[in-house]
Scaffold this motif. Structure first.
Motif, short mmCIF file in Angstrom:
data_model
loop_
_atom_site.label_atom_id
_atom_site.label_comp_id
_atom_site.label_asym_id
_atom_site.label_seq_id
_atom_site.Cartn_x
_atom_site.Cartn_y
_atom_site.Cartn_z
N GLY A 1 0.73 -1.08 0.44
CA GLY A 1 -0.52 -0.26 -0.12
C GLY A 1 0.68 0.87 0.12
O GLY A 1 2.18 1.28 0.09
N ASP A 2 0.23 1.80 0.21
CA ASP A 2 0.81 3.31 0.10
C ASP A 2 1.21 3.76 1.01
O ASP A 2 1.40 3.46 1.97
N TYR B 1 -0.11 8.79 5.94
CA TYR B 1 -1.05 10.38 6.06
C TYR B 1 -0.63 11.53 6.22
O TYR B 1 -0.41 12.18 6.76
N ASP C 1 3.27 2.39 -9.25
CA ASP C 1 1.69 3.18 -8.70
C ASP C 1 0.83 3.10 -9.57
O ASP C 1 1.03 3.40 -9.85
N ARG D 1 -2.76 3.99 -8.27
CA ARG D 1 -3.91 4.36 -7.17
C ARG D 1 -4.21 5.50 -8.75
O ARG D 1 -3.46 7.01 -9.42
N GLU E 1 -6.25 7.19 -8.09
CA GLU E 1 -6.49 8.62 -6.50
C GLU E 1 -5.75 9.42 -6.47
O GLU E 1 -5.47 10.76 -5.61
N CYS F 1 -0.59 -0.44 -4.10
CA CYS F 1 -2.07 1.30 -4.71
C CYS F 1 -2.03 1.66 -3.65
O CYS F 1 -0.61 2.10 -2.54
N HIS F 2 -3.40 1.68 -3.13
CA HIS F 2 -3.45 2.70 -1.84
C HIS F 2 -3.49 1.42 -0.82
O HIS F 2 -2.45 2.03 0.11
N ARG G 1 -7.79 1.09 7.76
CA ARG G 1 -8.81 2.63 7.53
C ARG G 1 -8.91 3.74 8.66
O ARG G 1 -8.54 4.90 9.05
N LEU H 1 -5.75 5.71 7.85
CA LEU H 1 -6.82 6.57 6.86
C LEU H 1 -7.02 8.10 6.84
O LEU H 1 -7.48 8.76 5.81
#
Length: 202
Positions: free
Chosen positions: A18-19, A22, A44, A46, A48, A101-102, A194, A198
């Protein structure tokens, strides 16, 4: 507590995940962890987000192949073709690839799956290699990756029946192994991700 990058090694030179977080402090630690792990090339997936600016000047070659992740979505075969070519270049130079990805559930692992197919692994074997390394991976676009691989195979003079056989085997394997309990585990892992990471920091 040590903050590690959200990735899982499928092979000595291939990781999926994943990325970055945050949280700026966590993201910086994960960034350093990725560099320390020897990753030289990043794919990558994503749509978004795009981290080209973040990786610029790091020595890591970054390729953005953004696509969506939603019910009913299919991944354009040209994205898998581009990712596979990028991974070939990395391997020829002795590099290590991270396909992400995310959350590292569908898009990134599906690209990892495509790369394994290109390296000669069968569809079921590639699927299980990723699931063994990253149990939370669902690999929703495995069939898209396999069809793209099959098209490349046919373009080189191979037989379409090979891809049809692999597709049949993959579908049977997924139906047999992705039990409700495993799907539930993936859903719980996604919810926890999440909750943990997230939400942007206050």
């Amino acid at each position: 507590m040590t903050v590690r990058a959200n990735l899982s090694w499928v092979a000595a030179d291939l990781a999926v995940g994943g990325d970055l977080s945050y949280d700026p402090a966590k993201a910086a630690a994960q960034f350093a962890n990725i560099l320390a792990s020897g990753v030289t090339h990043i794919v990558d997936m994503r749509s978004e987000a795009n981290d080209a600016a973040r990786w610029s000047g790091s020595g890591v070659e970054y390729k953005w192949l953004g696509t969506d992740d939603r019910a009913g979505h299919t991944v354009d075969p040209r994205l898998f073709d581009a990712g596979v070519r990028f991974a070939r270049t990395a391997r020829r130079s002795g590099g290590k690839v991270l396909a992400h990805c995310h959350m590292g559930v569908n898009r990134g692992p599906s690209m990892g799956f495509a790369i394994l197919l290109d390296r000669g692994h069968g569809a079921v074997e590639a699927f299980e290699m990723i699931r063994a390394a990253r149990p939370q991976a669902f690999i929703a676009y495995a069939e898209d990756a396999l069809l793209a691989h099959g098209a490349r195979h046919v373009a080189k003079g191979g037989h379409a029946r090979t891809c049809r056989r692999e597709l049949k085997l993959l579908r049977a394997h997924v139906a047999e192994t992705m039990t409700p309990s495993k799907v539930g585990f993936i859903q719980r892992a996604m919810r926890q991700h999440r909750l943990d990471d997230l939400r942007p920091p206050a």
